[in-house]
Design a protein around this motif. Structure first.
Motif, PDB file in Angstrom:
ATOM      1  N   ARG A 168       0.824  -1.202   0.000  1.00 46.26           N
ATOM      2  CA  ARG A 168       0.000   0.000   0.000  1.00 46.26           C
ATOM      3  C   ARG A 168       0.862   1.257   0.000  1.00 46.26           C
ATOM      4  N   ASP A 172      -1.446   2.040  -3.074  1.00 43.66           N
ATOM      5  CA  ASP A 172      -2.804   2.358  -2.625  1.00 43.66           C
ATOM      6  C   ASP A 172      -3.078   3.842  -2.849  1.00 43.66           C
ATOM      7  N   PRO A 173      -3.981   4.181  -3.760  1.00 48.53           N
ATOM      8  CA  PRO A 173      -4.240   5.610  -4.033  1.00 48.53           C
ATOM      9  C   PRO A 173      -4.802   6.357  -2.825  1.00 48.53           C
ATOM     10  N   TYR A 176      -1.343   7.039  -0.992  1.00 45.51           N
ATOM     11  CA  TYR A 176      -0.131   7.284  -1.775  1.00 45.51           C
ATOM     12  C   TYR A 176       0.421   8.690  -1.566  1.00 45.51           C
ATOM     13  N   ASN A 177      -0.418   9.690  -1.671  1.00 53.90           N
ATOM     14  CA  ASN A 177       0.076  11.064  -1.541  1.00 53.90           C
ATOM     15  C   ASN A 177       0.672  11.312  -0.156  1.00 53.90           C
ATOM     16  N   GLN A 226       2.289   0.841 -12.091  1.00 50.71           N
ATOM     17  CA  GLN A 226       2.326   1.560 -10.824  1.00 50.71           C
ATOM     18  C   GLN A 226       3.691   1.451 -10.164  1.00 50.71           C
ATOM     19  N   TRP A 230       6.246   4.640  -9.307  1.00 47.91           N
ATOM     20  CA  TRP A 230       6.872   4.975  -8.029  1.00 47.91           C
ATOM     21  C   TRP A 230       8.392   5.074  -8.174  1.00 47.91           C
TER      22      TRP A 230
END
Length: 435
Positions: A168, A172-173, A176-177, A226, A230
């Protein structure tokens, strides 16, 4: 006036260079560096560090791979973790630990060494990126199987549950931020830090060979895009702060060619990473004393090294086997303290280490083809020894706190093993590049 990149290791095609000459890595994993380098406290052992670096240097080791990350929990003390932690909560640091890292880096020029510095860890023994998820969600980490130092057995939960939770961090959106903001703040704090002993910012320090995104990032099943996102975003951020140091991923490269390309094709990644763990990957039977067991592991290692070399050549970048290791011989005895004392034999390990040296050299500098620029064994314990009686106190051997102390450790009296490493160092230095 000195040139700005003098002393920094650079990559050109599949080769490393330093001071205008080909450069090779004979390395040791020494994750304990930051804590051992502290000026005081239970982990502080500066005299040991100097002895360890001196011994390693005498066997030609020129690179150590270390951590610049450890995280504390909002739920208090957690078993099988490094303490004291560098970051006690998001953005809050134990400056004594940071200064331990400063001191360690300041010693490296004395021994003609450089460091590969990992900025995070997938695994919980240092807190790891699962702790970022825990902070962001205020939930407890579902720990995988770990070593119970008092009961002398492996205990713990479901491995897949841990992978799902930890992934995650970068998949995991919903978090993520948050996790990436905290992580980038940490990256900035490390890279722009001024060493209190040298007065030099880390990003201007040629004693650092490379930044590593994470120790052993794991794949996101069926989501190549994804994971690439990252890696690319993180490596780009590092490059924006520091364009002179190499950047590597910390990947094991165990999942095949497509995942290798995904994890290394970013234009901001300049050095490929691989690890090889025969026991963990089911390629070695630790209860079989025959040579057949270790020779099968060696056969699979050779295939792996050859494959990683070819994949790195496709990306035109050098690669390093940043971890390889094998437990001490136990052959059917219980996995307790007695199996991992300095008196326990290392027959299979020595054979395996010698074969790794051959494979790396054959797929790199000695033959003038192949992309390998060296390797780093896991891990150096030096003068540290495992406890005589069960205890939860850290022994600071080469084995992280989630594993039996002494399991994969190389001690300062493992003279045959160290001679194998010394021979590898000599062969690296005598190799001639064929262009």
């Amino acid at each position: 006036m000195a040139q700005p990149n003098v002393g920094f290791v650079s990559a050109h095609g599949t080769r490393l260079f330093r001071h205008g000459h080909p450069h090779y890595i004979s390395g040791a994993n020494y994750w304990q560096a930051m804590n051992l380098g502290m000026s005081s406290g239970p982990s502080s052992s500066r005299a040991r560090v100097l002895d360890d670096l001196s011994t390693l240097s005498s066997y030609g080791v020129n690179t150590v791979r270390i951590l610049a990350a450890s995280e504390g929990s909002q739920y208090g003390w957690q078993a099988d973790r490094i303490y004291p932690a560098l970051m006690t909560s998001p953005g809050t640091y134990d400056m004594d630990v940071f200064e331990g890292l400063d001191w360690f880096l300041a010693q490296l020029p004395r021994f003609n060494m450089t460091a590969v510095v990992s900025l995070s860890n997938y695994w919980t023994w240092s807190g790891g990126v699962a702790q970022y998820v825990s902070w962001a969600t205020d939930t407890r980490i579902p720990y995988p199987v770990q070593w119970d130092h008092l009961r002398q057995v492996f205990v713990g939960g479901e491995y897949q549950a841990y992978l799902d939770y930890t992934n995650r961090f970068y998949a995991d959106p919903l978090v993520y931020n948050t996790t990436q903001t905290w992580f980038r703040d940490h990256i900035r704090r490390v890279i722009t830090r001024t060493n209190v002993y040298t007065g030099v910012e880390y990003r201007n320090d040629p004693s650092i060979l490379a930044w590593e995104l994470m120790n052993e990032p794991q794949i996101i099943p069926d989501d190549y895009d994804q994971l690439f996102r990252w890696i690319n975003e993180t490596a780009s951020f590092i490059h924006s702060l520091d364009a002179r140091h190499l950047v590597t991923t910390g990947a094991e490269s165990k999942n095949g060619q497509q995942w290798f390309h995904t994890m290394h094709r970013s234009p901001y990644i300049s050095l490929a990473s691989a690890h090889f763990w025969p026991l963990n990957w089911g390629l070695y039977n630790s209860t079989d004393p025959s040579l057949g067991s270790v020779d099968f592991a060696i056969q699979e290692m050779r295939k792996f090294v050859r494959g990683v070399s070819e994949w790195s050549q496709e990306l035109d970048m050098p690669c390093v086997l940043f971890e390889y290791g094998l437990m001490r011989d136990q052959w059917g005895s219980s996995a307790g303290l007695g199996a991992y004392t300095p008196s326990a034999p290392v027959t299979h390990r020595n054979r395996f280490y010698a074969a790794v040296a051959d494979a790396v050299l054959e797929n790199g500098p000695c033959r003038g083809e192949g992309a390998f620029a060296g390797a780093a064994f896991w891990a150096y314990a030096g003068s540290a020894r495992p406890p005589v009686l069960p205890t939860e106190e850290m022994s600071w051997t080469g084995d992280p706190p989630h594993e039996p102390p002494g399991w994969n450790s190389v001690y300062d009296n493992d003279t045959v093993t160290l001679s194998v490493i010394g021979s590898f160092s000599e062969r690296l230095s005598s190799c001639q590049i064929i262009y």
